[in-house]
Scaffold this motif. Structure first.
Motif, PDB file in Angstrom:
ATOM      1  N   THR A 183       0.843  -1.192   0.000  1.00 36.33           N
ATOM      2  CA  THR A 183       0.000   0.000   0.000  1.00 36.33           C
ATOM      3  C   THR A 183       0.877   1.242   0.000  1.00 36.33           C
ATOM      4  OG1 THR A 183      -0.091   0.056   2.421  1.00 36.33           O
ATOM      5  CG2 THR A 183      -1.840  -1.183   1.278  1.00 36.33           C
ATOM      6  N   LYS A 184       0.259   2.374  -0.278  1.00 35.94           N
ATOM      7  CA  LYS A 184       0.984   3.643  -0.195  1.00 35.94           C
ATOM      8  C   LYS A 184       0.067   4.696   0.417  1.00 35.94           C
ATOM      9  CE  LYS A 184      -0.066   4.905  -5.008  1.00 35.94           C
ATOM     10  NZ  LYS A 184       0.523   5.302  -6.308  1.00 35.94           N
ATOM     11  N   ARG A 185       0.674   5.663   1.107  1.00 37.87           N
ATOM     12  CA  ARG A 185      -0.071   6.722   1.772  1.00 37.87           C
ATOM     13  C   ARG A 185      -0.299   7.859   0.787  1.00 37.87           C
ATOM     14  NH1 ARG A 185       0.287   6.409   7.386  1.00 37.87           N
ATOM     15  NH2 ARG A 185       0.308   8.680   7.605  1.00 37.87           N
ATOM     16  N   LYS A 226      -2.437  11.658   0.219  1.00 39.88           N
ATOM     17  CA  LYS A 226      -3.204  12.741   0.822  1.00 39.88           C
ATOM     18  C   LYS A 226      -4.482  12.986   0.040  1.00 39.88           C
ATOM     19  CE  LYS A 226       0.507  15.311   3.094  1.00 39.88           C
ATOM     20  NZ  LYS A 226       1.194  16.641   3.204  1.00 39.88           N
ATOM     21  N   THR A 231      -4.882  11.630   5.320  1.00 41.57           N
ATOM     22  CA  THR A 231      -4.015  10.652   4.656  1.00 41.57           C
ATOM     23  C   THR A 231      -4.705   9.300   4.658  1.00 41.57           C
ATOM     24  OG1 THR A 231      -2.021  11.828   5.372  1.00 41.57           O
ATOM     25  CG2 THR A 231      -1.753   9.543   4.676  1.00 41.57           C
ATOM     26  N   VAL A 232      -4.760   8.679   3.477  1.00 41.49           N
ATOM     27  CA  VAL A 232      -5.426   7.383   3.353  1.00 41.49           C
ATOM     28  C   VAL A 232      -4.435   6.365   2.780  1.00 41.49           C
ATOM     29  CG1 VAL A 232      -7.712   8.391   3.060  1.00 41.49           C
ATOM     30  CG2 VAL A 232      -6.295   7.961   1.046  1.00 41.49           C
ATOM     31  N   GLN A 233      -4.701   5.093   3.059  1.00 40.05           N
ATOM     32  CA  GLN A 233      -3.895   4.001   2.528  1.00 40.05           C
ATOM     33  C   GLN A 233      -4.587   3.433   1.298  1.00 40.05           C
ATOM     34  OE1 GLN A 233      -0.812   4.362   4.528  1.00 40.05           O
ATOM     35  NE2 GLN A 233      -0.876   2.161   4.282  1.00 40.05           N
TER      36      GLN A 233
END
Length: 300
Positions: free
Chosen positions: A259-261, A263, A272-274
């Motif tokens: 996964t990546k963070r 904005k 901030t979402v995954q």
């Protein structure tokens, strides 16, 4: 019933890959002309030429410049990486190559510690040629291991472009004395069509970033489905075969925990979402294919 449903869906998959407006010209670095010039200059030193190509694409992408410019010496074609290729139609491949004037052909896997096919290549000085990343340096190291019981003399890697220039002679045998010349991979100046270019890219002959890993991953999915090679379903915990690369990459990302963070702007401020890392998933999908983890294939 589930198998029937999956096969019914598979029948609706793409029959043709949409290449869009893509061009292959920018995929092939211009420095390769220098490599071919160096090979021509070294011809007087060699007694035989060994051309190596990927057994998964025995016809696609072979550089016609080799035959036109270097065909003044005896020629052997080695189809390498047979551990990754479906060679059930070997005889039909040999017949087609024979029609094209190529009669000295060996199938081999030069990463094996010992390969009986390697023992047939006997001469005094041989030049090893081929497009990038087909195993030229691996062949030299394999012959050296077989006859001299010594380790690597030519640098190898999983990406094209490791060998930059024609090297000095590398001794691989004592009785008789045999030397091999490693050479840089040289692609044809013009590829006959974009699908041939995509096959080369899928087999790692072209640097991934020049084509785009997202495109290569999509072409890989298309190719596996066309060949009815559905091992990716079990490997990445899909419910059934899919023709949707975004869905497949999402499943791969979930399976691998990639996964990546990111904005996101909302009405109450930034949060901030995954999200699934599709790039990392595409990278893993392509590497799994190149390591043979998705089954043996014949792309031509």
């Amino acid at each position: 019933m589930r198998i029937y449903h999956s096969l019914l869906n598979a029948a609706k998959f793409r029959k043709v890959f949409d290449f869009g407006e893509r061009e292959v010209a920018h995929w092939f670095p211009g420095h390769m002309a220098k490599g071919l010039k160096q090979m021509r200059a070294s011809l007087r030193k060699v007694d035989c030429i060994i051309e190596i190509h990927d057994a998964r694409i025995p016809f696609s992408g072979r550089n016609p410049s080799f035959q036109e410019s270097l065909d003044v010496r005896p020629h052997i074609l080695i189809l390498n990486k047979t551990d990754l290729a479906d060679t059930s139609k070997k005889q039909s491949i040999l017949k087609q190559l024979d029609r094209e004037g190529v009669r000295n052909v060996l199938f081999t896997d030069c990463l094996r510690q010992r390969d009986e096919n390697v023992k047939r290549d006997r001469s005094y000085c041989l030049m090893v040629i081929g497009v990038p990343n087909v195993g030229k340096s691996s062949l030299i190291n394999a012959v050296r291991r077989t006859y001299l019981k010594k380790g690597k003399a030519s640098k190898v890697g999983g990406e094209p472009g490791i060998t930059k220039a024609v090297l000095t002679k590398i001794q691989v045998c004592e009785r008789p004395i045999i030397h091999l010349l490693d050479t840089p991979g040289v692609l044809p100046p013009r590829i006959e069509n974009i699908e041939t270019g995509m096959k080369l890219a899928l087999c790692g002959t072209i640097l991934d970033h020049l084509v785009g890993e997202d495109v290569i991953a999509d072409y890989l999915l298309f190719s596996l489905n066309r060949l009815e090679r559905f091992s990716y379903v079990e490997k990445y915990n899909l419910e059934e075969p899919s023709d949707d690369i975004q869905h497949v990459l999402k499943c791969i990302a979930v399976k691998l925990g990639k996964t990546k963070r990111v904005k996101a702007i909302t009405g109450v401020g930034n949060i901030t979402v995954q999200l699934p890392d599709y790039s990392a998933a595409a990278y893993d999908f392509i590497r799994a294919f190149r390591k043979g983890e998705l089954g043996k294939v014949m792309l031509d």
